[in-house]
Design a protein around this motif. Structure first.
Motif, PDB file in Angstrom:
ATOM      1  N   TYR A  34       1.054  -1.217   0.088  1.00 52.26           N
ATOM      2  CA  TYR A  34       0.179   0.031  -0.056  1.00 52.26           C
ATOM      3  C   TYR A  34       0.898   1.239  -0.049  1.00 52.26           C
ATOM      4  N   ASN A  35       1.822   1.387   0.847  1.00 51.99           N
ATOM      5  CA  ASN A  35       2.789   2.475   0.903  1.00 51.99           C
ATOM      6  C   ASN A  35       3.604   2.668  -0.558  1.00 51.99           C
ATOM      7  N   MET A  36       3.870   1.628  -1.208  1.00 49.90           N
ATOM      8  CA  MET A  36       4.427   1.836  -2.440  1.00 49.90           C
ATOM      9  C   MET A  36       3.327   2.471  -3.432  1.00 49.90           C
ATOM     10  N   GLN A  37       2.169   1.927  -3.400  1.00 49.30           N
ATOM     11  CA  GLN A  37       1.217   2.470  -3.935  1.00 49.30           C
ATOM     12  C   GLN A  37       1.015   4.081  -3.928  1.00 49.30           C
ATOM     13  N   ILE A  38       0.925   4.290  -2.826  1.00 49.09           N
ATOM     14  CA  ILE A  38       0.726   5.817  -2.329  1.00 49.09           C
ATOM     15  C   ILE A  38       1.948   6.628  -2.973  1.00 49.09           C
ATOM     16  N   ILE A  39       3.318   6.188  -2.827  1.00 47.85           N
ATOM     17  CA  ILE A  39       4.403   6.816  -3.142  1.00 47.85           C
ATOM     18  C   ILE A  39       4.239   7.068  -4.820  1.00 47.85           C
ATOM     19  N   VAL A  40       3.936   6.151  -5.539  1.00 50.62           N
ATOM     20  CA  VAL A  40       3.976   6.285  -7.016  1.00 50.62           C
ATOM     21  C   VAL A  40       2.703   7.102  -7.468  1.00 50.62           C
TER      22      VAL A  40
END
Length: 402
Positions: A34-40
């Motif tokens: 989830y955190n990677m989705q938010i960063i992207v």
């Protein structure tokens, strides 16, 4: 020619942004990285703002609000020595809402969202039907298993098949509940009902083409979620907007028998009546059922056993130590992120609701009801609504930027 092509590209980008808001907020896929989705998402939306020169918000109210809310968020891990990345992810989610509210005009957001949610509703109805006919189809797709979840998610990209882990009696049969791409049918109904509200305000947005087809698709899909909250909201919407949907009903009259046939088919092929009875009993059959569901009693944890008032929040790690279940993401925000942050965000909800809908109180109520039963309160889709409220105001000439 170049101008037309540029406009078409911008339209496609806006559609993709609205789809991304929907996927990242409600998708069962959000459980993974989830955190990677938010960063992207943060980086892409920021770059789009720069490319399209949509950075006027830096000199306006939204940026000030974002800074203030971010400071309140950062105070919590500094006080309680909690892990900072989780809080940074929330700050980025707020920023995504701010960027998207700058990139997409309000009217365009509503028009595109209606198209998108009707498309996904149709897809989910097809997937829902396939689940009846041949449940084994689900196993053809990649599976996501969450330790605490009662189901396994089989990701078909535009639909998620959910198969029960078989935890025994008392667990609803997922096979007869439609969750679309979402982690839970109660989450899915929120997006459907908001789409229905926007559609019912068709006169305001001059969006009458295929109205009754979209109208009945959304209603049928909401019913297949078998969500108590969703069906209550649906009844409220149909009552409040009775004049809007009933005055030209003759144009959609042929769709009514089809819906009745589909509902009867589902009813005959499943134990739907038992599911409905179980849900009514669970939500309203005891003194604590409904109030436990919305977790109102948990607000008492704002005051510790030593009488300390967690005005600025107690942190996520502290709440995990308490080890209590909590469905209400608004109360969760009060407890973990503090009173000032949560109140500011609620004001954004209120402002955004009145900007996006001529019955702002109703849209606000829907968002509050859904955030009270699902973890949706500061997710990117709803952050965009809030930042619309901080970006625009309404006057006699229409919408104006602060």
């Amino acid at each position: 020619m170049k101008i037309k092509l540029s406009l078409k590209i911008k339209t496609v980008i806006e559609y993709l942004l609205v789809v991304a808001l929907y996927y990242v907020t409600g998708g069962a896929f959000s459980y993974v990285n989830y955190n990677m989705q938010i960063i992207v998402f943060f980086i892409i939306s920021l770059l789009l703002c720069i490319y399209y020169k949509k950075y006027d918000f830096l000199r306006q109210k939204p940026f000030s609000i974002w800074i203030i809310m971010s400071l309140f968020i950062l105070i919590v891990p500094l006080i309680f020595l909690d892990s900072v990345p989780t809080y940074i992810a929330i700050i980025m989610q707020l920023a995504i809402g701010m960027f998207c509210s700058s990139l997409i005009l309000v009217k365009e957001f509503i028009r595109k969202y209606i198209n998108i949610i009707v498309f996904f509703a149709l897809v989910s109805l097809i997937g829902f039907l396939i689940g009846f006919i041949k449940p084994s189809v689900a196993t053809l797709f990649p599976v996501t298993r969450i330790e605490d979840a009662s189901v396994d998610y089989y990701n078909a990209g535009i639909y998620v098949f959910m198969l029960s882990k078989g935890y025994g009696t008392g667990v609803l049969s997922i096979a007869i509940r439609n969750a679309g791409i979402c982690w839970e049918p109660g989450c899915y109904q929120c997006f459907l009902n908001i789409g229905l509200l926007f559609l019912l305000e068709k006169e305001k947005y001059n969006y009458q083409k295929f109205f009754y087809f979209k109208f009945f698709v959304l209603i049928l899909t909401i019913l297949t979620t078998v969500s108590t909250t969703g069906i209550i909201i649906l009844i409220i919407l149909l009552t409040v907007y009775f004049k809007e949907w009933s005055k030209n009903l003759r144009h959609g009259i042929l769709l009514i028998p089809l819906i009745i046939i589909i509902i009867l088919f589902i009813y005959s092929k499943t134990d739907l009546s038992e599911v409905i009875r179980y849900k009514i009993s669970r939500e309203f059959g005891s003194d604590k059922g409904f109030f436990d569901r919305i977790s109102l009693s948990k607000i008492s944890y704002l005051i510790s056993n030593n009488g300390f008032f967690y005005l600025l929040g107690m942190s996520f790690s502290k709440w995990i130590e308490i080890n209590e279940s909590l469905w209400n993401s608004i109360i969760h925000s009060f407890l973990c992120l503090g009173v000032p942050f949560t109140i500011i965000h609620l004001i954004g909800y209120w402002n955004g609701s009145h900007l996006l809908s001529k019955k702002g109180w109703l849209l606000f109520m829907i968002m509050i009801m859904c955030a009270s039963t699902e973890t949706l309160f500061w997710r990117v889709f709803f952050n965009t609504f809030a930042f619309y409220g901080w970006t625009y105001y309404r006057n006699k000439n229409g919408l104006e930027i602060y």
